[in-house]
Write a protein that holds these residues in place. Structure first.
Motif, PDB file in Angstrom:
ATOM      1  N   GLU A 106      -1.351  -4.002  -7.663  1.00 13.17           N
ATOM      2  CA  GLU A 106      -0.381  -2.792  -8.085  1.00 13.17           C
ATOM      3  C   GLU A 106      -1.154  -1.719  -8.778  1.00 13.17           C
ATOM      4  O   GLU A 106      -1.009  -0.588  -8.263  1.00 13.17           O
ATOM      5  CB  GLU A 106       0.630  -3.139  -9.071  1.00 13.17           C
ATOM      6  CG  GLU A 106       1.824  -4.297  -8.405  1.00 13.17           C
ATOM      7  CD  GLU A 106       2.676  -3.571  -7.511  1.00 13.17           C
ATOM      8  OE1 GLU A 106       2.770  -2.386  -7.475  1.00 13.17           O
ATOM      9  OE2 GLU A 106       3.370  -3.999  -6.662  1.00 13.17           O
ATOM     10  N   ALA A 107      -1.866  -2.112  -9.607  1.00 14.53           N
ATOM     11  CA  ALA A 107      -2.963  -1.077  -9.999  1.00 14.53           C
ATOM     12  C   ALA A 107      -3.758  -0.306  -9.124  1.00 14.53           C
ATOM     13  O   ALA A 107      -4.118   0.881  -9.137  1.00 14.53           O
ATOM     14  CB  ALA A 107      -3.877  -1.566 -11.102  1.00 14.53           C
ATOM     15  N   LYS A 108      -4.401  -1.120  -7.951  1.00 21.03           N
ATOM     16  CA  LYS A 108      -5.063  -0.610  -7.157  1.00 21.03           C
ATOM     17  C   LYS A 108      -4.165   0.342  -6.043  1.00 21.03           C
ATOM     18  O   LYS A 108      -4.862   1.305  -5.677  1.00 21.03           O
ATOM     19  CB  LYS A 108      -5.501  -1.788  -6.181  1.00 21.03           C
ATOM     20  CG  LYS A 108      -6.840  -2.239  -6.881  1.00 21.03           C
ATOM     21  CD  LYS A 108      -7.379  -3.599  -5.773  1.00 21.03           C
ATOM     22  CE  LYS A 108      -8.446  -4.496  -6.504  1.00 21.03           C
ATOM     23  NZ  LYS A 108      -9.311  -3.865  -7.089  1.00 21.03           N
ATOM     24  N   GLU A 109      -3.152  -0.216  -5.844  1.00 23.76           N
ATOM     25  CA  GLU A 109      -2.148   0.800  -5.112  1.00 23.76           C
ATOM     26  C   GLU A 109      -1.854   2.085  -5.952  1.00 23.76           C
ATOM     27  O   GLU A 109      -1.614   3.136  -5.257  1.00 23.76           O
ATOM     28  CB  GLU A 109      -0.961   0.092  -4.658  1.00 23.76           C
ATOM     29  CG  GLU A 109       0.307   0.818  -4.031  1.00 23.76           C
ATOM     30  CD  GLU A 109      -0.203   1.348  -2.772  1.00 23.76           C
ATOM     31  OE1 GLU A 109       0.309   2.463  -2.119  1.00 23.76           O
ATOM     32  OE2 GLU A 109      -1.265   1.007  -2.068  1.00 23.76           O
ATOM     33  N   ALA A 110      -1.420   1.851  -7.078  1.00 23.66           N
ATOM     34  CA  ALA A 110      -1.261   3.133  -7.962  1.00 23.66           C
ATOM     35  C   ALA A 110      -2.502   4.151  -7.955  1.00 23.66           C
ATOM     36  O   ALA A 110      -2.271   5.203  -7.584  1.00 23.66           O
ATOM     37  CB  ALA A 110      -1.187   2.832  -9.291  1.00 23.66           C
ATOM     38  N   TRP A 111      -3.606   3.709  -8.104  1.00 25.22           N
ATOM     39  CA  TRP A 111      -4.623   4.284  -7.982  1.00 25.22           C
ATOM     40  C   TRP A 111      -4.790   5.018  -6.518  1.00 25.22           C
ATOM     41  O   TRP A 111      -4.996   6.314  -6.360  1.00 25.22           O
ATOM     42  CB  TRP A 111      -6.181   3.915  -8.162  1.00 25.22           C
ATOM     43  CG  TRP A 111      -7.534   4.755  -7.924  1.00 25.22           C
ATOM     44  CD1 TRP A 111      -8.315   4.199  -7.151  1.00 25.22           C
ATOM     45  CD2 TRP A 111      -7.653   5.918  -8.303  1.00 25.22           C
ATOM     46  NE1 TRP A 111      -9.068   5.527  -6.649  1.00 25.22           N
ATOM     47  CE2 TRP A 111      -8.853   6.428  -7.990  1.00 25.22           C
ATOM     48  CE3 TRP A 111      -7.225   6.801  -9.471  1.00 25.22           C
ATOM     49  CZ2 TRP A 111      -9.588   7.555  -7.904  1.00 25.22           C
ATOM     50  CZ3 TRP A 111      -7.577   8.104  -9.720  1.00 25.22           C
ATOM     51  CH2 TRP A 111      -8.952   8.330  -9.004  1.00 25.22           C
ATOM     52  N   ARG A 112      -4.569   4.156  -5.505  1.00 22.09           N
ATOM     53  CA  ARG A 112      -4.965   4.855  -3.931  1.00 22.09           C
ATOM     54  C   ARG A 112      -3.742   5.794  -3.983  1.00 22.09           C
ATOM     55  O   ARG A 112      -4.234   6.953  -3.366  1.00 22.09           O
ATOM     56  CB  ARG A 112      -4.360   3.788  -3.114  1.00 22.09           C
ATOM     57  CG  ARG A 112      -4.628   4.329  -1.648  1.00 22.09           C
ATOM     58  CD  ARG A 112      -3.970   3.175  -0.728  1.00 22.09           C
ATOM     59  NE  ARG A 112      -2.494   3.234  -0.834  1.00 22.09           N
ATOM     60  CZ  ARG A 112      -1.933   4.265  -0.395  1.00 22.09           C
ATOM     61  NH1 ARG A 112      -2.267   5.421   0.297  1.00 22.09           N
ATOM     62  NH2 ARG A 112      -0.463   4.265  -0.693  1.00 22.09           N
ATOM     63  N   HIS A 113      -2.531   5.704  -4.338  1.00 20.47           N
ATOM     64  CA  HIS A 113      -1.623   6.852  -4.304  1.00 20.47           C
ATOM     65  C   HIS A 113      -2.074   8.038  -5.053  1.00 20.47           C
ATOM     66  O   HIS A 113      -1.961   9.300  -4.768  1.00 20.47           O
ATOM     67  CB  HIS A 113      -0.162   6.365  -4.699  1.00 20.47           C
ATOM     68  CG  HIS A 113       0.848   7.310  -4.526  1.00 20.47           C
ATOM     69  ND1 HIS A 113       1.376   7.792  -3.501  1.00 20.47           N
ATOM     70  CD2 HIS A 113       1.412   8.026  -5.535  1.00 20.47           C
ATOM     71  CE1 HIS A 113       2.293   8.443  -3.602  1.00 20.47           C
ATOM     72  NE2 HIS A 113       2.284   8.908  -4.920  1.00 20.47           N
TER      73      HIS A 113
END
Length: 198
Positions: A106-113
């Motif tokens: 989820e953290a990786k996705e938050a950073w990607r976004h």
């Protein structure tokens, strides 16, 4: 037993009569503001800046790393009414998690976004709330984050929050504030209060 009211004390300082600001002030196209430290108020201060930016008709985005979209927070309720685009892409507190691998994803996705909206240049202010935690845990790549922040579109300002900000982030920031905890209601067993803490 109630505490005694304080007794009147003589003043300890005089109001300044000379302008303390340095000579040769300039206008920056954008700024990086960092709120870190153990004390309360890091995210609250970030939302204060977001409020100011919206009052100036700036497009504003907020990406929250630990706060879950399932939570109903005061800041999210106000953000929607003010036209602030907000994404709460975390899984909540890690001590409540039964799968830290999912939290990391989820953290990786938050950073990607967050990186995508930052690089788009469509927002004048982007708040990365609680970003220090996934950075310090190694969930997102610090070199990539630092390069993205440093090479952002020139008119995009950032507000970054979270405890234990890494040294590179402090150096990158134009304004860095450390909130120092003198006292906190949690320490005496008081839970977070709606309207004050969330």
């Amino acid at each position: 037993m109630t505490a005694e009211p304080p007794t009147a004390e003589p003043p300890t300082a005089e109001p300044p009569t000379e302008d303390p600001r340095p000579d040769g002030l300039t206008v920056a196209k954008s700024l990086v503001v960092l709120n870190t430290g153990e004390g309360k108020g890091k995210s609250s201060a970030a939302f204060g800046v977001a409020l100011r930016a919206r009052a100036r008709n700036w497009p504003v985005a907020v990406v929250q790393f630990l706060k879950s979209d399932d939570w109903v927070t005061g800041e999210q309720m106000m953000a929607e009414s003010l036209g602030i685009d907000m994404w709460s892409l975390g899984e909540g507190f890690t001590w409540d998690s039964d799968d830290l691998t999912r939290d990391e994803a989820e953290a990786k996705e938050a950073w990607r976004h967050g990186r995508q909206i930052l690089e788009s240049g469509q927002y004048r202010l982007v708040v990365f709330d609680e970003i220090t935690y996934p950075l310090n845990w190694g969930w997102i790549d610090a070199q990539e984050v630092a390069a993205t922040f440093k090479n952002r579109p020139e008119r995009v300002s950032l507000v970054l929050t979270g405890r234990d900000a890494p040294e590179w982030m402090i150096e990158l920031a134009d304004t860095a504030t450390e909130m120092v905890k003198t006292k906190h209601a949690y320490d005496s067993g008081v839970v977070a209060k709606k309207g004050i803490d969330f």
